[in-house]
Design a protein around this motif. Sequence first.
Motif, PDB file in Angstrom:
ATOM      1  N   ALA A 271       0.852  -1.255  -0.458  1.00  0.00           N
ATOM      2  CA  ALA A 271      -0.682   0.619   0.175  1.00  0.00           C
ATOM      3  C   ALA A 271       0.889   1.285   0.076  1.00  0.00           C
ATOM      4  O   ALA A 271       0.565   2.377  -0.832  1.00  0.00           O
ATOM      5  CB  ALA A 271      -0.916  -0.296   1.072  1.00  0.00           C
ATOM      6  N   VAL A 272       1.960   1.247   0.576  1.00  0.00           N
ATOM      7  CA  VAL A 272       2.468   2.672   0.778  1.00  0.00           C
ATOM      8  C   VAL A 272       3.450   2.358  -0.302  1.00  0.00           C
ATOM      9  O   VAL A 272       3.341   3.865  -1.274  1.00  0.00           O
ATOM     10  CB  VAL A 272       4.064   2.164   2.182  1.00  0.00           C
ATOM     11  CG1 VAL A 272       4.506   3.465   1.764  1.00  0.00           C
ATOM     12  CG2 VAL A 272       3.546   2.147   3.599  1.00  0.00           C
ATOM     13  N   LEU A 273       4.164   1.771  -0.683  1.00  0.00           N
ATOM     14  CA  LEU A 273       4.741   1.667  -2.064  1.00  0.00           C
ATOM     15  C   LEU A 273       3.839   1.872  -3.965  1.00  0.00           C
ATOM     16  O   LEU A 273       5.019   2.129  -4.639  1.00  0.00           O
ATOM     17  CB  LEU A 273       5.669   0.204  -2.451  1.00  0.00           C
ATOM     18  CG  LEU A 273       6.316  -0.202  -1.799  1.00  0.00           C
ATOM     19  CD1 LEU A 273       7.137  -1.892  -1.610  1.00  0.00           C
ATOM     20  CD2 LEU A 273       7.668   0.505  -1.339  1.00  0.00           C
ATOM     21  N   ALA A 312      10.128   4.683   7.001  1.00  0.00           N
ATOM     22  CA  ALA A 312      10.421   5.792   6.651  1.00  0.00           C
ATOM     23  C   ALA A 312       9.954   6.099   5.155  1.00  0.00           C
ATOM     24  O   ALA A 312       9.651   7.630   4.990  1.00  0.00           O
ATOM     25  CB  ALA A 312      11.973   6.087   6.034  1.00  0.00           C
ATOM     26  N   LEU A 313       9.293   5.303   4.812  1.00  0.00           N
ATOM     27  CA  LEU A 313       8.526   5.653   3.321  1.00  0.00           C
ATOM     28  C   LEU A 313       7.268   6.312   3.558  1.00  0.00           C
ATOM     29  O   LEU A 313       7.073   8.076   2.826  1.00  0.00           O
ATOM     30  CB  LEU A 313       8.620   4.730   2.266  1.00  0.00           C
ATOM     31  CG  LEU A 313       9.830   4.081   1.395  1.00  0.00           C
ATOM     32  CD1 LEU A 313       9.246   2.625   0.596  1.00  0.00           C
ATOM     33  CD2 LEU A 313      10.142   4.901  -0.084  1.00  0.00           C
ATOM     34  N   ALA A 314       6.878   6.448   4.285  1.00  0.00           N
ATOM     35  CA  ALA A 314       5.558   6.715   4.563  1.00  0.00           C
ATOM     36  C   ALA A 314       5.638   8.127   5.498  1.00  0.00           C
ATOM     37  O   ALA A 314       4.883   8.765   5.079  1.00  0.00           O
ATOM     38  CB  ALA A 314       4.436   5.625   5.269  1.00  0.00           C
ATOM     39  N   GLN A 315       6.935   8.113   6.294  1.00  0.00           N
ATOM     40  CA  GLN A 315       6.837   9.438   6.976  1.00  0.00           C
ATOM     41  C   GLN A 315       7.563  10.894   6.409  1.00  0.00           C
ATOM     42  O   GLN A 315       6.911  11.314   6.639  1.00  0.00           O
ATOM     43  CB  GLN A 315       7.423   8.683   8.142  1.00  0.00           C
ATOM     44  CG  GLN A 315       5.962   7.656   9.473  1.00  0.00           C
ATOM     45  CD  GLN A 315       7.582   7.282  10.756  1.00  0.00           C
ATOM     46  OE1 GLN A 315       8.431   6.950  11.170  1.00  0.00           O
ATOM     47  NE2 GLN A 315       6.633   6.321  11.248  1.00  0.00           N
ATOM     48  N   ALA A 316       8.630   9.910   5.933  1.00  0.00           N
ATOM     49  CA  ALA A 316       9.227  10.644   5.761  1.00  0.00           C
ATOM     50  C   ALA A 316       9.332  10.768   4.507  1.00  0.00           C
ATOM     51  O   ALA A 316       9.959  11.530   3.249  1.00  0.00           O
ATOM     52  CB  ALA A 316      10.591  11.219   6.314  1.00  0.00           C
ATOM     53  N   GLY A 317       8.906  10.007   2.966  1.00  0.00           N
ATOM     54  CA  GLY A 317       8.289   9.695   1.586  1.00  0.00           C
ATOM     55  C   GLY A 317      10.067   9.505   0.527  1.00  0.00           C
ATOM     56  O   GLY A 317      11.248   9.129   1.945  1.00  0.00           O
ATOM     57  N   LEU A 318      10.324   9.520  -0.592  1.00  0.00           N
ATOM     58  CA  LEU A 318      11.173   9.303  -0.932  1.00  0.00           C
ATOM     59  C   LEU A 318      12.490   9.747  -0.594  1.00  0.00           C
ATOM     60  O   LEU A 318      13.512   9.255   0.172  1.00  0.00           O
ATOM     61  CB  LEU A 318      10.732   9.385  -2.291  1.00  0.00           C
ATOM     62  CG  LEU A 318      10.103   8.636  -3.259  1.00  0.00           C
ATOM     63  CD1 LEU A 318       9.960   8.609  -4.560  1.00  0.00           C
ATOM     64  CD2 LEU A 318      10.714   6.853  -2.636  1.00  0.00           C
ATOM     65  N   VAL A 319      12.164  11.151  -0.256  1.00  0.00           N
ATOM     66  CA  VAL A 319      13.463  12.550   0.332  1.00  0.00           C
ATOM     67  C   VAL A 319      13.925  11.353   1.778  1.00  0.00           C
ATOM     68  O   VAL A 319      15.333  11.413   1.838  1.00  0.00           O
ATOM     69  CB  VAL A 319      12.968  13.221   0.262  1.00  0.00           C
ATOM     70  CG1 VAL A 319      13.592  14.579   0.705  1.00  0.00           C
ATOM     71  CG2 VAL A 319      12.795  13.899  -1.520  1.00  0.00           C
ATOM     72  N   GLY A 320      12.769  11.414   2.529  1.00  0.00           N
ATOM     73  CA  GLY A 320      13.713  11.293   4.047  1.00  0.00           C
ATOM     74  C   GLY A 320      13.879   9.524   3.620  1.00  0.00           C
ATOM     75  O   GLY A 320      14.867   9.070   4.324  1.00  0.00           O
TER      76      GLY A 320
END
Length: 405
Positions: A271-273, A312-320
Amino acid sequence: MPRSGAKPAIPFVIWLLVVVSLVRWRQGSIYSGGADPVVVIKALIQCVALLVAVVVLIRTRERQPLGGRSLGLLLLIVAVSAIGAYAQGNTEASAVLAIRVVLLAATVIVVLLSFPARLAVTSLLAAMAVVGAFSAITGLGLMLSGGRLGGGIPPLSPNDIASLCGLPALGVLHEIVHGRASGRLLVIFAGLSGLVLATGSRTAIFALVAAMLVVLLQVRRPPIAVAAMVLVAVPAIFAIIAYTPTLANIVNRGDSASLVTLNSRTISWEAVLEIPFDTWERWVGSGLSVKQIAVLGQYWDEQVFDSSWISALAQAGLVGAALLALWVARTSWDSLRTPQLGTFTNGALLFILFRSVTENGLVDASVDFVVFFTLSVLLEKASARPFHPADHGPVGPKDHLAKAP
């Protein structure tokens, strides 16, 4: 307070307060904002820990040199997640967690400025062991009734106990194989390892075994007693794995439902991806308070991430997530090229990063974050300047974490 006059009880008390403020006081709850007595008390304990650390730092005449790369990367990740939280209207809960993470980082920095590396690390491991073992001992009733070893006071999950006891067990093993073998250490090692095994936490067990192998493989001249124990242990472990159902029981945990645990996790991962690339959420996330995501086609509505990298992907996106990957890669590289510290940190980082794939906590208000951040800062310090025997840290592979400062 001169460096040589540091009292071991002081950093232990600070770390004990930190660990108590971070472990779960109740199961099944995810912070979503607001304040209740538990949230307030835990916040006060964390603030007391920081206050004590600051008082100690003020009284310390000679401070340890530290770099700023790890803190800088952490602040960037937190800043990116804050932007994502603002974009998604999720500012309150995420701001509270962001402040907690920054305060934890400040506590770590202050402790490392005040105390030698060896004392800071061993005190942290001791605090983790005390909390984990106490929770496990007070929760033995659950295991005796046929379940996994869970906590009593505080009511920690089996995975939490495995996390708290696993790294201290690795630290004790490091002490043993680097010249401080004693009956007391062997008993502590056996006890902590036994608690990890009793939790049935598959990720922690396999991660701990791998980390222990890394520690053992780095020993150049093991004591005779240690070499003899290894020679006896290897065939014994092989016989247990080959001729008993022990390994199968750990993998299956005695119930068919446990076999679908990873599959349940991957539902939230997918779901996050699948978040579209043309959204803010994809690039900067939704804030540190995001711990689960809505799922479709299941008999439940939401699924916890159970992965530091998906979090990390869900909380800070690709940048984080990219910043976190850079941070982890640089810390791992520093550990590999710093043998004085690497005899312990290589195994410790393997344990933490192995578990980060299927468990949360790498950038969070958690004990795992405190340990990772502590090791990252120390490795940054060690790799940024030439090693000198006068430092009150490790003085060589044989003495690291094994010789009093």
